[in-house]
Scaffold this active site. Sequence first.
Site, PDB file in Angstrom:
ATOM      1  CD  GLN A 127      55.604  58.923  17.323  1.00  0.00           C
ATOM      2  OE1 GLN A 127      55.966  58.858  16.151  1.00  0.00           O
ATOM      3  NE2 GLN A 127      55.713  57.898  18.155  1.00  0.00           N
ATOM      4  CB  CYS A 132      55.275  55.989  14.602  1.00  0.00           C
ATOM      5  SG  CYS A 132      55.559  54.229  14.847  1.00  0.00           S
ATOM      6  CG  HIS A 164      59.515  55.292  13.171  1.00  0.00           C
ATOM      7  ND1 HIS A 164      58.796  55.751  14.248  1.00  0.00           N
ATOM      8  CD2 HIS A 164      59.766  56.390  12.394  1.00  0.00           C
ATOM      9  CE1 HIS A 164      58.622  57.059  14.134  1.00  0.00           C
ATOM     10  NE2 HIS A 164      59.195  57.466  13.017  1.00  0.00           N
ATOM     11  CG  ASP A 205      59.927  60.266  11.287  1.00  0.00           C
ATOM     12  OD1 ASP A 205      59.287  60.187  12.355  1.00  0.00           O
ATOM     13  OD2 ASP A 205      61.001  59.674  11.105  1.00  0.00           O
TER      14      ASP A 205
END
Length: 223
Positions: free
Chosen positions: A85, A91, A162, A177
């Site tokens: 990302q 996110c 997040h 992630d």
Amino acid sequence: MGKRWLPLEANPEVMNQFMRGLGVPAEAGFCDVYGLDDEMLAMVPQPVLAVIWLYPQDRKKESVASPSSTVESKKLSKNVYFTKQTIGNACGTVGIIHAIGNALSRIKLVEGSYFDRFYKQTADMDPAQRASFLEEDEEMEKAHSVAVSAGDTEAKDGVIEHYVCFSCVDDEIFELDGGNSQPISHGPSSPDSLLQDAAKVIKARIAQYPGSLNFNVMALSKQ
């Protein structure tokens, strides 16, 4: 980070509407997970294809990789779809990309749709190349903006919450992630136990945030 979007609301209706416009059929959708005990988990529609967790990212980044995780101690499966990302506040969208990207064998995307084209175009890219592709993709940026405006609360920059995604690939549960360099393996799992296995990881992580209530768990289920 250079480019920044406004954050996506942790709302299954918003996310489902977002996904529908990108080519995810109505047979798959997000729903809230109201608790992490067995009774609450039993209420979640099955089968569960992915779990998305929203949490307050106010600790040092290394806390993401808990001691029970096998981060770089083994060779990770090439079948895991993972992207970095590089867009601020993206996110939520990256979480959806991970959720759908690791469930493509169980979801038939609308032919010719955005997601159908996106996953085919990025299939052979590495995580950094996928992130760059997303940065230049105006179609996704517009779709994200529309989804943000559909939320019940006013979207603001500078949030600390997040999103991360949990998926089962090759009988292993992975934490995905985009802020990490690679997926984190949390050990053996199965499509049938993904929700329970993700709940165990999430409960252990929540224990690191005493007094905080800023958590949200959603499951991507096949209706």
